[in-house]
Design an enzyme around this catalytic site. Structure first.
Site, PDB file in Angstrom:
ATOM      1  N   ALA A  72     -15.797 -30.089 -18.595  1.00  0.00           N
ATOM      2  CA  ALA A  72     -17.119 -30.663 -18.821  1.00  0.00           C
ATOM      3  C   ALA A  72     -16.959 -32.088 -19.343  1.00  0.00           C
ATOM      4  O   ALA A  72     -15.864 -32.510 -19.722  1.00  0.00           O
ATOM      5  CB  ALA A  72     -17.894 -29.810 -19.809  1.00  0.00           C
ATOM      6  N   GLY A  96     -14.292 -26.308 -17.495  1.00  0.00           N
ATOM      7  CA  GLY A  96     -15.268 -26.049 -16.449  1.00  0.00           C
ATOM      8  C   GLY A  96     -14.689 -26.085 -15.055  1.00  0.00           C
ATOM      9  O   GLY A  96     -15.225 -25.455 -14.142  1.00  0.00           O
ATOM     10  N   GLU A 115     -13.270 -22.727 -14.506  1.00  0.00           N
ATOM     11  CA  GLU A 115     -14.402 -21.813 -14.358  1.00  0.00           C
ATOM     12  C   GLU A 115     -15.094 -21.984 -13.003  1.00  0.00           C
ATOM     13  O   GLU A 115     -15.566 -21.005 -12.420  1.00  0.00           O
ATOM     14  CB  GLU A 115     -15.377 -22.034 -15.517  1.00  0.00           C
ATOM     15  CG  GLU A 115     -14.798 -21.538 -16.839  1.00  0.00           C
ATOM     16  CD  GLU A 115     -15.485 -22.119 -18.068  1.00  0.00           C
ATOM     17  OE1 GLU A 115     -15.803 -21.346 -18.987  1.00  0.00           O
ATOM     18  OE2 GLU A 115     -15.698 -23.360 -18.106  1.00  0.00           O
ATOM     19  N   GLU A 145     -10.872 -25.265 -24.383  1.00  0.00           N
ATOM     20  CA  GLU A 145     -12.056 -25.505 -25.224  1.00  0.00           C
ATOM     21  C   GLU A 145     -11.788 -25.304 -26.711  1.00  0.00           C
ATOM     22  O   GLU A 145     -12.377 -25.987 -27.550  1.00  0.00           O
ATOM     23  CB  GLU A 145     -13.210 -24.581 -24.775  1.00  0.00           C
ATOM     24  CG  GLU A 145     -13.826 -24.953 -23.447  1.00  0.00           C
ATOM     25  CD  GLU A 145     -13.124 -24.358 -22.237  1.00  0.00           C
ATOM     26  OE1 GLU A 145     -13.652 -24.464 -21.125  1.00  0.00           O
ATOM     27  OE2 GLU A 145     -12.015 -23.794 -22.414  1.00  0.00           O
TER      28      GLU A 145
END
Length: 264
Positions: free
Chosen positions: A72, A117, A120, A140
């Site tokens: 992200a 992300g 993911e 993260e």
């Protein structure tokens, strides 16, 4: 919106359609294709187009430059407080859920960094093919947060809780060959062969029954959230639908006539 209309208005995502295979390239190379709100908005538009455009049979997602998606956008996230962080996670989850729910096959061609992300996003695809230069991770916890775009749910379902916890708790980066050992990727290929390999696999997939693939995907994805008994009931219901289709007639007739089926 059709492919031709959408492709001209996107900035952070690039589209290429050839032989009914749509290559979706994440295109913020200076930011290693990090997912900011604009990129997620564009992915939402692309996913809606894929679902509605009958000229798209299969999808390959990859990245421009050294990154697949390196997570992200931390610059964007830094000011967020509780509710803003939750909303951001929810929007990304919704985007990836829609990719996972597409009734067309989706391959992640992971060319480089697939962190946070990015990992993911790859997890929301049906199949993952990695370049030998690919690197996976859920870092993260090193930022004081946790995976929130689906990583705590999809990663354990794919590779098991123990390995998923190791990746998530340590935040360490996992290179392509180790990711294959984990079961995170299906195969590892040379960087220059990545897209051709993904296209070749997609062409093999598109030779078979699109109805069979559609319902098999639903059975696998929905069945993962069911116990065995209910999963088997779902399987029976979906194969019942298959038996009522033209694909079943084409496939079984061709088999009995010792011919190659020609699905539409």
């Amino acid at each position: 919106m059709k492919f031709a209309q959408l492709s001209t208005k996107l900035e952070n995502v690039k589209l290429e359609l050839e032989d009914h295979i749509l290559v979706v390239t994440m295109n913020r190379p200076k930011a290693l294709n990090a997912l900011n709100n604009q990129t997620l908005d564009e992915l939402q538009e692309v996913t809606k187009m894929i679902a509605e455009d009958d000229d798209v049979y299969g999808v390959i997602i990859t990245g421009e430059g050294r990154g697949f998606v390196a997570g992200a956008d931390i610059v964007q996230m830094k000011p967020y407080k509780s509710e803003e962080g939750r909303t951001y996670a929810g929007y990304a989850q919704d985007t990836f859920n829609k990719i996972e729910a597409l009734d067309k096959p989706v391959i992640a061609a992971v060319n480089g960094f697939a962190l946070g992300g990015g990992c993911e996003l790859a997890l929301s695809c049906d199949i993952r093919i990695a370049s030998e230069k690919a690197v996976f991770g859920q870092p993260e916890v090193t930022l004081g947060i946790m995976p929130c775009f689906g990583g705590t749910q999809r990663l354990p379902r794919l590779i098991g809780a123990g390995l998923a916890k190791e990746m998530i708790y340590t935040g360490r980066q996992v290179k392509a060959e180790e990711a294959k050992q984990f079961g995170l990727v299906n195969k590892v290929v040379a960087a220059e062969e990545l897209i051709d390999t993904a296209k070749a696999m997609m062409k093999d997939i598109l030779k078979v029954s699109p109805i069979g693939i559609k319902y098999a995907k639903i059975a696998i994805n929905k069945g993962a959230d069911m116990d065995l008994k209910n999963g088997l009931e779902l399987e029976k219901d979906l194969v019942g639908l298959c038996f009522a289709t033209e694909d079943k007639e084409i496939g079984m007739t061709a088999f009995l006539e010792k011919a190659k089926p020609s699905f539409r």
